[in-house]
Motif scaffolding. Sequence first.
Motif, PDB file in Angstrom:
ATOM      1  N   GLN A 145       0.869  -1.165   0.000  1.00 25.72           N
ATOM      2  CA  GLN A 145       0.000   0.000   0.000  1.00 25.72           C
ATOM      3  C   GLN A 145       0.911   1.221   0.000  1.00 25.72           C
ATOM      4  N   GLU A 146       0.311   2.396   0.015  1.00 26.22           N
ATOM      5  CA  GLU A 146       1.142   3.589   0.108  1.00 26.22           C
ATOM      6  C   GLU A 146       1.757   3.617   1.504  1.00 26.22           C
ATOM      7  N   TYR A 161       1.127   6.260  -4.541  1.00 25.98           N
ATOM      8  CA  TYR A 161       0.186   5.995  -5.633  1.00 25.98           C
ATOM      9  C   TYR A 161       0.356   7.013  -6.750  1.00 25.98           C
ATOM     10  N   LEU A 167      -4.610   0.942 -10.273  1.00 29.20           N
ATOM     11  CA  LEU A 167      -3.772   1.227  -9.115  1.00 29.20           C
ATOM     12  C   LEU A 167      -2.300   1.000  -9.486  1.00 29.20           C
ATOM     13  N   TYR A 189      -1.701  15.157 -12.302  1.00 28.40           N
ATOM     14  CA  TYR A 189      -3.128  15.309 -12.004  1.00 28.40           C
ATOM     15  C   TYR A 189      -3.598  16.614 -12.628  1.00 28.40           C
ATOM     16  N   GLU A 209     -12.924  22.732  -5.364  1.00 28.36           N
ATOM     17  CA  GLU A 209     -12.428  21.582  -4.598  1.00 28.36           C
ATOM     18  C   GLU A 209     -11.521  20.709  -5.463  1.00 28.36           C
ATOM     19  N   ALA A 213      -7.676  19.590  -4.838  1.00 26.99           N
ATOM     20  CA  ALA A 213      -7.254  18.175  -4.837  1.00 26.99           C
ATOM     21  C   ALA A 213      -6.103  17.971  -5.823  1.00 26.99           C
ATOM     22  N   GLN A 217      -2.328  16.689  -4.847  1.00 22.71           N
ATOM     23  CA  GLN A 217      -1.803  15.440  -5.410  1.00 22.71           C
ATOM     24  C   GLN A 217      -0.491  15.685  -6.154  1.00 22.71           C
TER      25      GLN A 217
ATOM     26  N   ARG B  62     -15.933   4.044  -0.911  1.00 16.44           N
ATOM     27  CA  ARG B  62     -15.401   2.799  -0.356  1.00 16.44           C
ATOM     28  C   ARG B  62     -14.113   2.402  -1.092  1.00 16.44           C
ATOM     29  N   SER B  67      -9.148  -0.697   2.388  1.00 15.03           N
ATOM     30  CA  SER B  67      -7.868  -0.978   3.031  1.00 15.03           C
ATOM     31  C   SER B  67      -6.710  -1.035   2.044  1.00 15.03           C
ATOM     32  N   PHE B  68      -6.964  -1.493   0.814  1.00 11.92           N
ATOM     33  CA  PHE B  68      -5.818  -1.615  -0.086  1.00 11.92           C
ATOM     34  C   PHE B  68      -5.351  -0.262  -0.583  1.00 11.92           C
ATOM     35  N   TYR B  69      -6.232   0.743  -0.529  1.00  7.73           N
ATOM     36  CA  TYR B  69      -5.808   2.079  -0.922  1.00  7.73           C
ATOM     37  C   TYR B  69      -5.118   2.795   0.233  1.00  7.73           C
ATOM     38  N   SER B  70      -5.635   2.561   1.438  1.00  8.26           N
ATOM     39  CA  SER B  70      -5.005   3.029   2.679  1.00  8.26           C
ATOM     40  C   SER B  70      -4.392   4.425   2.638  1.00  8.26           C
ATOM     41  N   LEU B  71      -5.211   5.389   2.282  1.00  6.12           N
ATOM     42  CA  LEU B  71      -4.710   6.757   2.273  1.00  6.12           C
ATOM     43  C   LEU B  71      -4.631   7.263   3.708  1.00  6.12           C
ATOM     44  N   PRO B  72      -3.714   8.175   3.960  1.00  4.69           N
ATOM     45  CA  PRO B  72      -3.555   8.637   5.332  1.00  4.69           C
ATOM     46  C   PRO B  72      -4.813   9.314   5.879  1.00  4.69           C
ATOM     47  N   SER B  77     -15.237  13.226  -0.118  1.00  2.00           N
ATOM     48  CA  SER B  77     -15.783  14.027  -1.209  1.00  2.00           C
ATOM     49  C   SER B  77     -15.653  13.273  -2.522  1.00  2.00           C
ATOM     50  N   ARG B  80     -13.158  14.866  -5.075  1.00  2.00           N
ATOM     51  CA  ARG B  80     -11.770  14.489  -4.816  1.00  2.00           C
ATOM     52  C   ARG B  80     -11.507  13.057  -5.268  1.00  2.00           C
ATOM     53  N   MET B  84      -8.696  11.728  -7.940  1.00  2.00           N
ATOM     54  CA  MET B  84      -7.659  10.759  -7.557  1.00  2.00           C
ATOM     55  C   MET B  84      -7.756   9.444  -8.319  1.00  2.00           C
TER      56      MET B  84
END
Lengths: 312, 294
Positions: A145-146, A161, A167, A189, A209, A213, A217, B62, B67-72, B77, B80, B84
């Motif tokens: 993961q990150e 990421y 991904l 981005y 917004e 973002a 990023q 979701r 969990s696999f993305y697990s951003l801090p 939103s 956003r 991403m």
Amino acid sequence: MNPDPDIIVKFWGVRGSIPCPGPTTVRYGGNTPSIEVRFPKEGNRLVILDAGSGIRELGLNLMATQLPKGPIQADIFLSHTHWDHIQGFPFFTPIFVPSTTLKVWGARTHDSEGLDQTMGDQMSYRYFPIRGVELAARIEYLHLQEGQVDLGDGIILHTHYLNHPVLCLGYRFEYRGKVLCTSFDTEPYRNLFCTDPNDPDYDAAVAREAESAVREQNEAADRFMTGADLVVYDAQYTQAEYEAGKLGWGHTPMEYACRAGVRNQVKSLALFHHDPLRTDQHLDELALKHCEPGAYGPTEIFFAKEGMSVVI
Amino acid sequence: MAAETEQHGERADQIRDYIDRIPPLSTTVTKVLEVCNRPNTSANDLNKIISFDPVLTGRVLRLINSSFYSLPEQVSSLTRAIIMLGINTVKNLALSTAVARTINAMQSQQLLPSDQFWTHSLTVGLTAKALAARTGVDDRAHDDFFVAGLLHDLGKMPLLQCFAADYASALQTAREQQIPLYRAEEQMFGFHHGWVGQEIGERWKLSSTICECMGGHHDVSKGPRESQGVVATVALANSFACHESIGFAGDSFPDSEQMSQALQFLKLAPADMEQLKQTVQPELEKAQAFIKVL
């Protein structure tokens, strides 16, 4: 040439999208991404970045030079699981040797599907005569993961990421004060939302917004490569090509890559993931434009070539 | 009692199994397919179509928070999330979710018509957002209030889909005894849609604020102090939509005590709610025109 290198990087495949062998790609190479990374002070520890078609020749080289000395051990880090980054894996000969031990690291592409399944699927019987589960080598799949991973021997890995239609991870290896960073496949981005107040679709709050973002990023992507000794960066398109229909394809215009390298105090920048349509001659011409010393700033910039080694 | 608890436990397990398969509301499916099948879907259209469907909104969030993305930091939103993940990923996710169907959708649709449920959810979202503006919440958080309102009743869907016959009885009890639906659910299942909603939120790794709104919109006083403002706002927005009979999510006799509590907490008067109607109604009409199925 550094006589006492901490890290040695060798390119075995530098092409994006699909292998393109032929008379016009002889010098830069036609194989898809695979990079050999060695840590000479750690028993010549082997790390491999991506398993595009270039990994086939790397495998042959390991069979000839390393296997006679002892079993092959390697950590393979996959940026992502698009074809051009994994298609060489079934032809990486060490996987058929019982003494080989591999750790294959990467992001879980689908919620319900592990990396072993994604990789194994391309070795299902309909695509390949030997099934993934029948390989002789000991292969362990590890999901990333990150974040940060201690790889032992003083090697610390940071992951980030990237912006690609699946991904995808960028890697930053830190070892004895040296930094090797990868940032492919990715694109900057950008605001995907309507920003024209006269457009009936315009929504000021959404546009604002989205803008913030995007900024955050891109700043995070910059921080990830800051101060690296070598960054291997996606540079599939020129700015003009990018703007003429390649937005959102997940690749970077080389002009942006060069500016990012300089902006983030990168020592050397390897432009990577060349478009399959790019000929040797065209790459030479682009090198004259973008890689002359000082063209963008103090960063040394070059187009990665198959067989090329860089010492750090 | 032991047998009853066991039954509740079994039902809870069934619900947990169902959560990952919740389909979007049939009201929006046609439009989602139409928008996402366009080769050059715009981010604005994608944002709009997804933001009108509680299930799709939850699923996109979701994906980015799982969990696999697990951003801090958790992303709440949709705008956003689209920046991403990119248009294609979100589009494919919406498409794959939109084509998912359930076998007893017909039966449950008669109990709680999808278009009515959708109108209720959207009204609560829009009202929560308008209330956020009215109570001086920072501009940047308005969308979080909208999402929390939009998703607040999502817990009803698994109950409805997994136990249609029992849910019909609960709806009947609420009607006959003139009690809030959540009380009738509690009598029937031993828990109500708030618990199910919280379960969805946690399994989908939605932000803790959204989870608390899904879980606590019928009990404003519970839950951590820092999220009480948003929970009270969603509770008030819900009461408002029920009292005004805009859409329908099964509640003909909402808890009036709760509405007073929420008003008090937010330092608002009933007259303030009258004014809100003028803000919410045109927004709702715009959304309905976009969906064009009502």
